[in-house]
Design a protein around this motif. Structure first.
Motif, PDB file in Angstrom:
ATOM      1  N   GLY A  39       0.819  -1.211   0.000  1.00 27.65           N
ATOM      2  CA  GLY A  39       0.000   0.000   0.000  1.00 27.65           C
ATOM      3  C   GLY A  39       0.850   1.258   0.000  1.00 27.65           C
ATOM      4  N   GLY A  40       1.924   1.278   0.811  1.00 31.18           N
ATOM      5  CA  GLY A  40       2.806   2.438   0.824  1.00 31.18           C
ATOM      6  C   GLY A  40       3.488   2.650  -0.506  1.00 31.18           C
ATOM      7  N   TRP A  41       3.894   1.552  -1.132  1.00 31.48           N
ATOM      8  CA  TRP A  41       4.549   1.628  -2.450  1.00 31.48           C
ATOM      9  C   TRP A  41       3.612   2.274  -3.476  1.00 31.48           C
ATOM     10  CZ3 TRP A  41       6.164  -3.283  -5.704  1.00 31.48           C
ATOM     11  CH2 TRP A  41       6.930  -2.874  -6.790  1.00 31.48           C
ATOM     12  N   LEU A  42       2.385   1.794  -3.542  1.00 35.96           N
ATOM     13  CA  LEU A  42       1.427   2.335  -4.511  1.00 35.96           C
ATOM     14  C   LEU A  42       1.095   3.792  -4.228  1.00 35.96           C
ATOM     15  CD1 LEU A  42      -1.001  -0.725  -4.833  1.00 35.96           C
ATOM     16  CD2 LEU A  42       0.812  -0.024  -6.414  1.00 35.96           C
ATOM     17  N   LEU A  43       0.940   4.133  -2.961  1.00 28.22           N
ATOM     18  CA  LEU A  43       0.616   5.515  -2.605  1.00 28.22           C
ATOM     19  C   LEU A  43       1.792   6.453  -2.854  1.00 28.22           C
ATOM     20  CD1 LEU A  43      -1.469   4.975   0.653  1.00 28.22           C
ATOM     21  CD2 LEU A  43      -2.297   5.726  -1.582  1.00 28.22           C
ATOM     22  N   TYR A  44       3.019   5.977  -2.604  1.00 27.56           N
ATOM     23  CA  TYR A  44       4.187   6.806  -2.923  1.00 27.56           C
ATOM     24  C   TYR A  44       4.315   7.008  -4.438  1.00 27.56           C
ATOM     25  CZ  TYR A  44       6.313   7.152   1.717  1.00 27.56           C
ATOM     26  OH  TYR A  44       6.577   7.465   3.017  1.00 27.56           O
ATOM     27  N   LEU A  53      11.952   1.189  -8.105  1.00 27.75           N
ATOM     28  CA  LEU A  53      12.674   0.559  -7.005  1.00 27.75           C
ATOM     29  C   LEU A  53      12.977   1.557  -5.885  1.00 27.75           C
ATOM     30  CD1 LEU A  53      15.137  -1.790  -8.942  1.00 27.75           C
ATOM     31  CD2 LEU A  53      13.037  -2.403  -7.729  1.00 27.75           C
ATOM     32  N   ASN A  54      13.263   2.804  -6.234  1.00 25.85           N
ATOM     33  CA  ASN A  54      13.478   3.828  -5.222  1.00 25.85           C
ATOM     34  C   ASN A  54      12.195   4.098  -4.440  1.00 25.85           C
ATOM     35  OD1 ASN A  54      16.197   5.637  -5.109  1.00 25.85           O
ATOM     36  ND2 ASN A  54      16.009   4.633  -7.098  1.00 25.85           N
ATOM     37  N   THR A  55      11.073   4.064  -5.119  1.00 24.61           N
ATOM     38  CA  THR A  55       9.797   4.259  -4.441  1.00 24.61           C
ATOM     39  C   THR A  55       9.487   3.089  -3.521  1.00 24.61           C
ATOM     40  OG1 THR A  55       9.023   5.397  -6.430  1.00 24.61           O
ATOM     41  CG2 THR A  55       7.367   4.864  -4.775  1.00 24.61           C
ATOM     42  N   LEU A  56       9.815   1.869  -3.962  1.00 23.81           N
ATOM     43  CA  LEU A  56       9.647   0.692  -3.107  1.00 23.81           C
ATOM     44  C   LEU A  56      10.529   0.811  -1.864  1.00 23.81           C
ATOM     45  CD1 LEU A  56       8.625  -2.168  -2.504  1.00 23.81           C
ATOM     46  CD2 LEU A  56      10.462  -3.047  -3.983  1.00 23.81           C
ATOM     47  N   PHE A  57      11.750   1.284  -2.046  1.00 24.89           N
ATOM     48  CA  PHE A  57      12.647   1.472  -0.903  1.00 24.89           C
ATOM     49  C   PHE A  57      12.071   2.494   0.063  1.00 24.89           C
ATOM     50  CE2 PHE A  57      16.270   3.515   1.211  1.00 24.89           C
ATOM     51  CZ  PHE A  57      16.869   2.405   1.789  1.00 24.89           C
ATOM     52  N   MET A  58      11.451   3.537  -0.440  1.00 21.51           N
ATOM     53  CA  MET A  58      10.811   4.535   0.419  1.00 21.51           C
ATOM     54  C   MET A  58       9.723   3.882   1.271  1.00 21.51           C
ATOM     55  SD  MET A  58      10.495   7.703  -2.301  1.00 21.51           S
ATOM     56  CE  MET A  58       9.303   8.591  -1.305  1.00 21.51           C
ATOM     57  N   ALA A  59       8.901   3.044   0.644  1.00 25.01           N
ATOM     58  CA  ALA A  59       7.805   2.393   1.372  1.00 25.01           C
ATOM     59  C   ALA A  59       8.317   1.481   2.470  1.00 25.01           C
ATOM     60  CB  ALA A  59       6.930   1.607   0.388  1.00 25.01           C
ATOM     61  N   ILE A  60       9.481   0.877   2.267  1.00 24.68           N
ATOM     62  CA  ILE A  60      10.058  -0.038   3.258  1.00 24.68           C
ATOM     63  C   ILE A  60      10.819   0.724   4.331  1.00 24.68           C
ATOM     64  CG2 ILE A  60      11.727  -1.901   3.597  1.00 24.68           C
ATOM     65  CD1 ILE A  60      11.010  -2.856   0.749  1.00 24.68           C
ATOM     66  N   SER A  61      11.666   1.650   3.907  1.00 30.02           N
ATOM     67  CA  SER A  61      12.570   2.329   4.831  1.00 30.02           C
ATOM     68  C   SER A  61      11.887   3.399   5.665  1.00 30.02           C
ATOM     69  CB  SER A  61      13.734   2.953   4.059  1.00 30.02           C
ATOM     70  OG  SER A  61      14.559   3.709   4.910  1.00 30.02           O
ATOM     71  N   TYR A  62      11.027   4.194   5.061  1.00 37.32           N
ATOM     72  CA  TYR A  62      10.450   5.334   5.769  1.00 37.32           C
ATOM     73  C   TYR A  62       9.557   4.911   6.928  1.00 37.32           C
ATOM     74  CZ  TYR A  62      12.067   8.486   2.047  1.00 37.32           C
ATOM     75  OH  TYR A  62      12.837   9.212   1.171  1.00 37.32           O
ATOM     76  N   ARG A  63       8.975   3.723   6.855  1.00 43.28           N
ATOM     77  CA  ARG A  63       8.061   3.279   7.917  1.00 43.28           C
ATOM     78  C   ARG A  63       8.805   2.903   9.191  1.00 43.28           C
ATOM     79  NH1 ARG A  63       5.995  -1.859   9.010  1.00 43.28           N
ATOM     80  NH2 ARG A  63       6.930  -2.633   7.077  1.00 43.28           N
ATOM     81  N   THR A  64      10.012   2.357   9.084  1.00 42.91           N
ATOM     82  CA  THR A  64      10.691   1.861  10.287  1.00 42.91           C
ATOM     83  C   THR A  64      12.141   2.292  10.419  1.00 42.91           C
ATOM     84  OG1 THR A  64      11.315  -0.188   9.152  1.00 42.91           O
ATOM     85  CG2 THR A  64       9.230  -0.203  10.378  1.00 42.91           C
TER      86      THR A  64
END
Length: 467
Positions: A258-263, A283-294
């Protein structure tokens, strides 16, 4: 023939009396209080080491408050810094920070339990209860088993991560620096700490997604929690996952997707995105969804982010990772329980079910209490920070709220406020990071010294109007 009885000397009597007093003192301290004092001790020692001349470059100086802030951020695996980690601290200082991250990620009690395991001594009830508090265990009987998984799994994951990063960093920085960078970032990523010693915070690696994906894998491994990994590794033999693991995996996957799609939606007009290839941008957007949350590794400046992205980041940070993991926040399973309760209530169902199991009322009450207490806590600390930082016109309300949520979730992201915090502001953020890592319940029980009590009577029941 009578035997002569030797009476203890005055010195021995005094020693025995002092030991009795110490035992009485420790017996009065609850498990949450001991856990809190342990983390405070680790932070204090870390701050002292960072004040040594060998820890920072000679032409750069810092106050004890800056050293204490850095030690608190590292031990709480947050990543907020008032000085540049790459340029201010020497290799020794960076090594101290790395050790603080490792201690904060695994929990200081893990190392005392390691001592008991190495010396083949039996853990007493007090130590097992403290391990239970750290890893959110439901029972006490398997604390040593869980600890074995914690140490072995942590070492293996961080070692594999360092070996994967080493060839890339050695090629860029040489053998010595590259190897140290690989170990440092493997520990920081697995601990969801967000500390980096790369030049320009690793901005150059936005066009090298392999590094981002290795860091992302380490972040996910750390944020899932040790109990989830234990269930996954034993699944081949048990053919089952616990309800906790199922809910944690579903919520983690949903938040990442969900974070990936919204980003992707909020950042499609991002100026820097046009400089990347379509694959790298995704891939940078996917990294944002993973990294920014935790974790808080950020390859872009938030000055380039849209307001929608900043709001989405605050919501993801507030949720955080899984209980018993290296991440902070409200926790994924807490959000999952609340969503299940909401779904059941809207459908008129009394029972809250998931994966053919019924959740206990205690689970639901604990989740509701945690949300309420954490929101009150965030509102209060934001208000305190506004009293001193709010006078600076460069930093509006969004800077303050973002900073407090990031510290509470131990995410380590900032809109640029951290280096400009006043002395009081640093104290507020340090308190927020500490509570975010140790846990709201642990600190609350430490202060209130809560003990379960059953009232001998009950009052008559009556309802009030809601909504």
């Amino acid at each position: 023939m009578s035997r002569k009885i030797e009476l203890p000397s005055a010195a021995e009597m005094k020693k025995f009396h002092n030991q009795s007093k110490r035992q009485t003192f420790w017996s009065k301290i609850s498990m949450p209080q001991r856990l809190t004092l342990g983390f405070l001790s680790v932070i204090t020692v870390g701050a002292g080491l960072l004040m040594l001349p060998i820890s920072h470059f000679g032409n750069l100086h810092h106050s004890f408050m800056n050293a204490l802030f850095t030690a608190t951020s590292a031990a709480s695996v947050t990543g907020l810094t008032v000085v540049n980690t790459a340029t201010h601290w020497t290799v020794f200082g960076q090594f101290v920070i790395m050790c603080l991250i490792e201690v904060g990620a695994l929990g200081f009690m893990s190392f005392s339990v390691l001592l008991f395991t190495a010396t083949r001594r039996q853990m007493d009830l007090r130590h097992r209860m403290m391990v239970q508090e750290i890893y959110s265990l439901e029972s006490l009987y398997d604390t040593r088993v869980v600890f074995g998984y914690v140490i072995k799994l942590s070492v293996v994951i961080q070692l594999v991560g360092a070996l994967c990063l080493a060839p890339i960093f050695i090629q860029d920085f040489g053998v010595k620096r590259g190897s140290f960078y690989a170990v440092f970032h493997a520990i920081s990523a697995f601990g969801n700490a967000g500390f980096t010693i790369l030049p320009d915070n690793g901005v150059a690696y936005t066009s090298r997604p392999l590094v981002l994906m290795i860091l992302a894998a380490l972040i996910i491994a750390g944020s899932l929690g040790f109990l989830v990994w234990r269930d996954i590794l034993l699944y081949r033999h048990t053919k089952r996952l616990s309800l906790h693991s199922k809910l944690a995996l579903v919520m983690t996957g949903s938040l990442i997707l969900g974070g990936w799609l919204l980003y992707e939606l909020t950042q499609r007009n991002l100026a820097i995105a046009h400089t990347l290839s379509p694959v790298n941008r995704v891939l940078n957007t996917l990294f944002m969804a993973i990294s920014y949350r935790t974790a808080g590794f950020s390859q872009f400046s938030f000055n380039q982010m849209s307001p929608a992205t900043i709001l989405l980041t605050m919501m993801l940070m507030y949720v955080g990772g899984t209980p018993g993991s290296t991440a902070g926040g409200l926790k994924t399973t807490t959000l999952g329980v609340l969503l299940l309760k909401t779904h059941a209530a809207l459908r008129g169902k009394k029972d809250v079910t998931f994966a053919h199991r019924r959740l206990t009322n205690e689970n639901i009450t604990r989740a509701l209490l945690l949300v309420f207490v954490s929101l009150v806590f965030l509102a209060l600390l934001s208000f305190l920070l506004l009293l001193t930082q709010g006078t600076d016109t460069h930093f509006g309300l969004e800077y303050i709220v973002f900073e407090v949520i990031s510290a509470f979730a131990t995410a380590g992201l900032t809109l640029g406020l951290t280096p400009h915090l006043t002395g009081f502001g640093q104290c507020v953020i340090m308190l927020t990071m500490f509570i975010g890592r140790v846990g709201v319940y642990t600190v609350m029980f430490s202060i209130l010294n809560v003990h379960g009590e059953h009232a001998p009577y009950q009052y008559p029941e009556e309802s009030v109007i809601i909504g």
